[in-house]
Design an enzyme around this catalytic site. Structure first.
Site, PDB file in Angstrom:
ATOM      1  N   HIS A  49       0.806  -1.220   0.000  1.00  0.00           N
ATOM      2  CA  HIS A  49       0.000   0.000   0.000  1.00  0.00           C
ATOM      3  C   HIS A  49       0.846   1.280   0.000  1.00  0.00           C
ATOM      4  CE1 HIS A  49      -2.809   3.028   1.110  1.00  0.00           C
ATOM      5  NE2 HIS A  49      -2.048   3.311   2.147  1.00  0.00           N
TER       6      HIS A  49
ATOM      7  N   GLY B 265       3.736  13.764   0.926  1.00  0.00           N
ATOM      8  CA  GLY B 265       4.973  14.168   1.581  1.00  0.00           C
ATOM      9  C   GLY B 265       5.297  13.423   2.859  1.00  0.00           C
TER      10      GLY B 265
ATOM     11  N   PHE C 291       1.341  21.324   4.787  1.00  0.00           N
ATOM     12  CA  PHE C 291       0.376  20.249   5.015  1.00  0.00           C
ATOM     13  C   PHE C 291      -0.512  20.642   6.183  1.00  0.00           C
ATOM     14  CE2 PHE C 291       0.091  15.768   3.491  1.00  0.00           C
ATOM     15  CZ  PHE C 291       0.719  15.928   2.274  1.00  0.00           C
TER      16      PHE C 291
ATOM     17  N   GLN D 147      -9.169   7.849  10.707  1.00  0.00           N
ATOM     18  CA  GLN D 147      -9.079   9.154  10.039  1.00  0.00           C
ATOM     19  C   GLN D 147      -9.865   9.189   8.726  1.00  0.00           C
ATOM     20  OE1 GLN D 147      -5.153  10.893   8.391  1.00  0.00           O
ATOM     21  NE2 GLN D 147      -5.815  12.248  10.039  1.00  0.00           N
TER      22      GLN D 147
ATOM     23  N   HIS E 108     -10.055  11.428   5.472  1.00  0.00           N
ATOM     24  CA  HIS E 108      -9.354  12.481   4.736  1.00  0.00           C
ATOM     25  C   HIS E 108     -10.409  13.357   4.069  1.00  0.00           C
ATOM     26  CE1 HIS E 108      -6.703  14.397   1.820  1.00  0.00           C
ATOM     27  NE2 HIS E 108      -5.660  13.836   2.406  1.00  0.00           N
TER      28      HIS E 108
ATOM     29  N   LEU F 119      -7.503   9.051  -3.541  1.00  0.00           N
ATOM     30  CA  LEU F 119      -7.077  10.243  -2.803  1.00  0.00           C
ATOM     31  C   LEU F 119      -6.688  11.400  -3.723  1.00  0.00           C
ATOM     32  CD1 LEU F 119      -6.290  11.334   0.083  1.00  0.00           C
ATOM     33  CD2 LEU F 119      -3.957  10.784  -0.562  1.00  0.00           C
TER      34      LEU F 119
ATOM     35  N   GLU G   9      -3.435  16.014   0.213  1.00  0.00           N
ATOM     36  CA  GLU G   9      -3.502  17.270   0.955  1.00  0.00           C
ATOM     37  C   GLU G   9      -2.495  18.277   0.396  1.00  0.00           C
ATOM     38  OE1 GLU G   9      -4.599  17.036   5.184  1.00  0.00           O
ATOM     39  OE2 GLU G   9      -2.519  17.600   5.498  1.00  0.00           O
TER      40      GLU G   9
ATOM     41  N   ARG H  91      -7.033  17.287   9.423  1.00  0.00           N
ATOM     42  CA  ARG H  91      -8.012  16.555   8.623  1.00  0.00           C
ATOM     43  C   ARG H  91      -9.345  16.359   9.325  1.00  0.00           C
ATOM     44  NH1 ARG H  91      -3.632  12.292   6.182  1.00  0.00           N
ATOM     45  NH2 ARG H  91      -2.763  13.842   4.750  1.00  0.00           N
TER      46      ARG H  91
ATOM     47  N   HIS I 159      -9.217   6.965   5.513  1.00  0.00           N
ATOM     48  CA  HIS I 159      -7.854   7.164   5.017  1.00  0.00           C
ATOM     49  C   HIS I 159      -6.738   6.619   5.906  1.00  0.00           C
ATOM     50  CE1 HIS I 159      -4.673   9.143   2.782  1.00  0.00           C
ATOM     51  NE2 HIS I 159      -4.243   9.727   3.889  1.00  0.00           N
TER      52      HIS I 159
ATOM     53  N   GLU J 182       2.015   1.678  10.124  1.00  0.00           N
ATOM     54  CA  GLU J 182       0.610   1.951  10.446  1.00  0.00           C
ATOM     55  C   GLU J 182      -0.021   0.853  11.301  1.00  0.00           C
ATOM     56  OE1 GLU J 182      -1.618   3.431   7.082  1.00  0.00           O
ATOM     57  OE2 GLU J 182      -3.506   3.225   8.178  1.00  0.00           O
TER      58      GLU J 182
ATOM     59  N   ARG K 266      -4.098  11.985  13.177  1.00  0.00           N
ATOM     60  CA  ARG K 266      -2.736  12.112  12.646  1.00  0.00           C
ATOM     61  C   ARG K 266      -2.629  13.349  11.768  1.00  0.00           C
ATOM     62  NH1 ARG K 266      -0.203  10.587   7.496  1.00  0.00           N
ATOM     63  NH2 ARG K 266      -2.182   9.744   6.782  1.00  0.00           N
ATOM     64  N   LEU K 267      -1.494  14.019  11.835  1.00  0.00           N
ATOM     65  CA  LEU K 267      -1.233  15.083  10.869  1.00  0.00           C
ATOM     66  C   LEU K 267      -0.703  14.464   9.588  1.00  0.00           C
ATOM     67  CD1 LEU K 267       0.446  18.053  12.763  1.00  0.00           C
ATOM     68  CD2 LEU K 267      -1.970  17.577  12.372  1.00  0.00           C
TER      69      LEU K 267
HETATM   70  C1  LIG Z   1      -3.787   7.155  -0.843  1.00  0.00           C
HETATM   71  C2  LIG Z   1      -2.930   7.411   0.368  1.00  0.00           C
HETATM   72  C3  LIG Z   1      -1.971   8.401   0.327  1.00  0.00           C
HETATM   73  C4  LIG Z   1      -1.165   8.641   1.432  1.00  0.00           C
HETATM   74  N1  LIG Z   1      -0.228   9.642   1.385  1.00  0.00           N
HETATM   75  C5  LIG Z   1       0.582   9.837   2.465  1.00  0.00           C
HETATM   76  C6  LIG Z   1       1.563  10.857   2.445  1.00  0.00           C
HETATM   77  O1  LIG Z   1       1.733  11.596   1.484  1.00  0.00           O
HETATM   78  N2  LIG Z   1       2.352  11.006   3.546  1.00  0.00           N
HETATM   79  C7  LIG Z   1       2.212  10.221   4.652  1.00  0.00           C
HETATM   80  O2  LIG Z   1       2.950  10.388   5.617  1.00  0.00           O
HETATM   81  N3  LIG Z   1       1.292   9.222   4.666  1.00  0.00           N
HETATM   82  C8  LIG Z   1       0.476   9.018   3.622  1.00  0.00           C
HETATM   83  N4  LIG Z   1      -0.462   8.024   3.667  1.00  0.00           N
HETATM   84  C9  LIG Z   1      -0.400   7.028   4.748  1.00  0.00           C
HETATM   85  C10 LIG Z   1       0.757   6.050   4.445  1.00  0.00           C
HETATM   86  O3  LIG Z   1       0.781   5.779   3.067  1.00  0.00           O
HETATM   87  C11 LIG Z   1       0.624   4.734   5.193  1.00  0.00           C
HETATM   88  O4  LIG Z   1       0.307   4.963   6.539  1.00  0.00           O
HETATM   89  C12 LIG Z   1       1.935   3.946   5.113  1.00  0.00           C
HETATM   90  O5  LIG Z   1       2.375   3.841   3.778  1.00  0.00           O
HETATM   91  C13 LIG Z   1       1.788   2.575   5.732  1.00  0.00           C
HETATM   92  O6  LIG Z   1       2.965   1.862   5.486  1.00  0.00           O
HETATM   93  P1  LIG Z   1       3.308   0.505   6.234  1.00  0.00           P
HETATM   94  O7  LIG Z   1       4.726   0.201   5.938  1.00  0.00           O
HETATM   95  O8  LIG Z   1       2.909   0.595   7.653  1.00  0.00           O
HETATM   96  O9  LIG Z   1       2.345  -0.592   5.586  1.00  0.00           O
HETATM   97  P2  LIG Z   1       1.792  -0.836   4.094  1.00  0.00           P
HETATM   98  O10 LIG Z   1       2.498  -0.055   3.072  1.00  0.00           O
HETATM   99  O11 LIG Z   1       0.318  -0.705   4.206  1.00  0.00           O
HETATM  100  O12 LIG Z   1       2.185  -2.323   3.837  1.00  0.00           O
HETATM  101  C14 LIG Z   1       1.578  -3.404   4.495  1.00  0.00           C
HETATM  102  C15 LIG Z   1       2.331  -4.648   4.138  1.00  0.00           C
HETATM  103  O13 LIG Z   1       1.827  -5.740   4.898  1.00  0.00           O
HETATM  104  C16 LIG Z   1       1.639  -6.858   4.054  1.00  0.00           C
HETATM  105  N5  LIG Z   1       0.605  -7.724   4.644  1.00  0.00           N
HETATM  106  C17 LIG Z   1      -0.596  -7.367   5.159  1.00  0.00           C
HETATM  107  N6  LIG Z   1      -1.247  -8.452   5.605  1.00  0.00           N
HETATM  108  C18 LIG Z   1      -0.449  -9.520   5.373  1.00  0.00           C
HETATM  109  C19 LIG Z   1      -0.567 -10.909   5.588  1.00  0.00           C
HETATM  110  N7  LIG Z   1      -1.652 -11.466   6.125  1.00  0.00           N
HETATM  111  N8  LIG Z   1       0.459 -11.707   5.209  1.00  0.00           N
HETATM  112  C20 LIG Z   1       1.562 -11.187   4.634  1.00  0.00           C
HETATM  113  N9  LIG Z   1       1.725  -9.865   4.404  1.00  0.00           N
HETATM  114  C21 LIG Z   1       0.737  -9.057   4.772  1.00  0.00           C
HETATM  115  C22 LIG Z   1       1.248  -6.241   2.720  1.00  0.00           C
HETATM  116  O14 LIG Z   1       1.456  -7.145   1.675  1.00  0.00           O
HETATM  117  C23 LIG Z   1       2.203  -5.054   2.686  1.00  0.00           C
HETATM  118  O15 LIG Z   1       3.471  -5.471   2.224  1.00  0.00           O
HETATM  119  C24 LIG Z   1      -1.310   7.836   2.594  1.00  0.00           C
HETATM  120  C25 LIG Z   1      -2.303   6.860   2.631  1.00  0.00           C
HETATM  121  C26 LIG Z   1      -3.134   6.666   1.546  1.00  0.00           C
HETATM  122  C27 LIG Z   1      -4.260   5.676   1.670  1.00  0.00           C
END
Ligand SMILES: Cc1cc2nc3c(=O)[nH]c(=O)nc-3n(C[C@H](O)[C@H](O)[C@H](O)COP(=O)(O)OP(=O)(O)OC[C@H]3O[C@@H](n4cnc5c(N)ncnc54)[C@H](O)[C@@H]3O)c2cc1C
Length: 561
Positions: free
Chosen positions: A38, A45, A112, A226, A228, A238, A241, A272, A341, A365, A376-377
């Protein structure tokens, strides 16, 4: 073992590998290919204080984060975020991150919501994609990091309150396997797909949270979801922001710039929760537009920014608008409304990301550390993923370097295999899981949205508990290989468990704080509710408990913008 290869998981793998001189054997398991995690969707940013010479400071970032959290952030954790984020930006740069630049060659930063200084570091409006590419490329330089792309983890193996590994299904072949590990990090992301109208990838189904919950680890502050302000109507994709950070404005059907009423100083750049509620009020009071899908919305107007700025800094959202909505934001306003979001809550973890289970950490996350409190900001999440990816990668590697794998309970693995294949894969359930999922999403969209009430949350809890009884034991497609119907059924079980926790916490919290707004209790109530919610799984459902908030420097005050 690292479960999840988004920004947090990849950053943890690099840290663990570097710390041990490339000697530690690191398994990186992800249910989608790492580069489809994701995190690639992050747009606008990553927050960090880089411009002390122009007036920014760690103190200001800290205060903005705590005020933004409606004083529910643990202030020691937020302080750690702001002090370590700048080094992460430069580290990424050294690994090849193509940050956007100012004319003088320095890394650019944009405004932001809720931040008092432009401190969101970015790469156009594709920050997540470039961060992921940089981290993934760096991981590939370490042969001791082995990727298990498209493996679905089903259960954490915990023995004598210590982490021992996990069971997983290789999606390609359908093979069930147990992995032994000396230490683990859960980095499985948020729970946004509990809602139908969400910006999240379809893979954000709360599996890691549910696994931890079933293993006896509490989930913390899950009622804080949250919304958005600007999801594209009707798809929910999305609109960053950063678009408002770069000067975009919100208007209603009378052409009024309505944020003047709700946040006189910060306007569209209020946090937000404030902007999302303002849009919801405008729509409720009849000042929205109606889409042919029936969805109501307001306008996000970027036209005054000019074609050059939009093409340079907001090219992805322009492309999204053209492809998914058939409008060009250079010429027309964008139809937007609030959209699910981010998950402020998550797996209960301390300031080092350690969970109550020995040898198990959580980052990104999926973890609730608790930096975000009730809201969250924007741009603080990717910063948190980088900072706690690094912290947990280091801690887990140090721990694993001095351990044996320990006793691995074969009977637990066999019981899990039986649960998966006998109860679920060959289950006799009558309900179509996609109908159940649809009902879950509808319930959450209706009752656990921007505005909540006791009655709505109570009804939703009853519905989810009933769905849990009828759900998931039915897989139509009986083939083993690449059976996504089977995986979707397993995901549905995670979502139902976690939805119950969100609703139970929201029902119990009789106040309004950050993203949790109760129409029947519209005020913040510090006397009774300045505390974290902890949700434990019991045979009778969710049991709630509470823990204190760490307040170090800023006493709670009224929050105005
Ligand atoms: C559209 C969008 C835009 C955003 N833009 C921003 C931004 O500009 N700035 C900012 O700070 N934040 C932003 N956010 C928030 C931010 O993108 C996320 O909070 C962050 O990327 C989460 O990263 P993560 O590494 O925690 O997990 P993720 O990137 O969500 O990855 C989760 C991982 O877990 C794995 N997984 C899940 N379940 C299993 C399972 N059962 N078995 C094996 N693997 C599994 C998935 O395959 C994946 O690899 C945005 C969110 C969205 C929705």
């Amino acid at each position: 073992m690292i479960i999840g290869s988004g920004i947090a998981g990849l950053r943890a793998a690099i840290e663990a590998s570097q710390l041990t001189g490339g000697k530690l054997s690191i398994g990186m398991i992800s249910k989608v290919h790492a580069m489809r995690s994701h995190s690639v969707c992050a747009q606008g940013g990553t927050a960090a204080v880089l411009r002390v010479d122009r007036g920014d400071s760690a103190e200001a970032h800290l205060f903005d984060t705590i005020k933004g959290s409606d004083y529910l952030a643990d202030q020691d954790a937020a302080e750690r975020l702001v002090s370590l984020a700048p080094a992460e930006i430069y580290r990424l740069e050294h690994w090849g991150m193509p940050w956007s630049r100012d004319g003088d060659g320095r890394i650019s930063q944009r405004e932001f919501g809720g931040h008092s200084f432009p401190r969101a570091t970015f790469a156009g409006d594709r920050v997540g994609f470039y961060e992921m590419q940089t981290l993934y490329d760096t991981c590939l330089r370490y042969p001791n990091i082995q990727f298990y792309h498209e493996w679905y983890v089903t259960k954490l193996i915990v023995e004598e309150e210590e982490f021992r590994g996990a069971t997983a299904i290789e999606i390609k072949s359908g093979t069930f396997t147990a992995f032994k590990a000396k230490a683990g990090i859960i980095a499985t992301g948020g729970a946004g797909r509990l809602y139908a109208f969400a910006t999240y990838s379809h893979s954000s189904t709360a599996d890691g949270l549910a696994m931890a919950y079933r293993a006896g680890i509490p989930l913390k502050n899950m009622e804080f979801v949250q919304f958005h302000p600007t999801g594209l109507v009707p798809s929910g994709v999305l609109i960053t922001e950063g678009a408002r950070g770069d000067g975009g404005i919100l208007t209603n059907k009378d052409g009024d710039r309505f944020m003047k009423k709700y946040a006189a100083q910060k306007l569209e750049l209020a946090p937000r929760d404030v902007v999302a509620r303002a849009i919801a009020r405008e729509i409720q009071e009849g000042r929205g537009f109606r889409d042919e899908s029936g969805m109501e919305y307001v306008h996000l107007d970027l036209r005054h920014l000019g074609a050059e700025k939009i093409k340079e800094r907001l090219s992805e959202i322009r492309e999204v608008c053209i492809k998914l909505r058939g409008i060009d934001p250079i010429e027309e306003p964008i139809p937007v409304r609030y959209v699910c979001h981010f998950t402020m809550g998550g797996i209960h973890a301390n300031i080092d990301g350690a969970t109550p289970v020995k040898g198990l950490w959580s980052a990104g996350e999926s973890a609730c550390i608790t930096v975000n409190g009730a809201n969250r900001l924007g741009s603080n999440s990717t910063a948190t993923c980088l900072v706690w990816g690094s912290i947990t990668g280091r801690a887990a590697a140090e721990y694993a370097s001095h351990r044996d794998t320990g006793n691995f309970p074969r009977e637990t693995v066999l019981a899990e295999e039986k649960r998966i294949y006998d109860n679920i894969f060959r289950g006799e359930g009558k309900d179509n899981p996609y109908d159940v999922k649809h009902e879950l999403e509808k319930t959450m969209d209706e009752h656990a949205n921007v505005f909540r009430t006791e009655q709505g949350l109570g009804e939703a809890l009853k519905t989810i508990r009933a769905l849990k009884q009828r759900a998931y034991q039915h897989v139509e497609d009986k083939s083993r290989e690449f059976n996504m119907n089977f995986i979707n059924v397993l995901e549905l079980q995670s979502m139902l468990d976690v939805a119950e926790v969100v609703l139970a916490g929201a029902y119990a919290r009789t106040e309004s704080r950050g993203a949790h707004f109760r129409l029947d209790f519209p005020k913040r109530d510090d006397e009774h509710w300045l505390k974290h919610t902890l949700a434990y799984k019991t045979p009778d459902g969710t049991r709630l408990d509470y823990s204190p908030v760490m307040i170090t420097r800023f006493q709670p005050k009224e929050r105005t913008y």
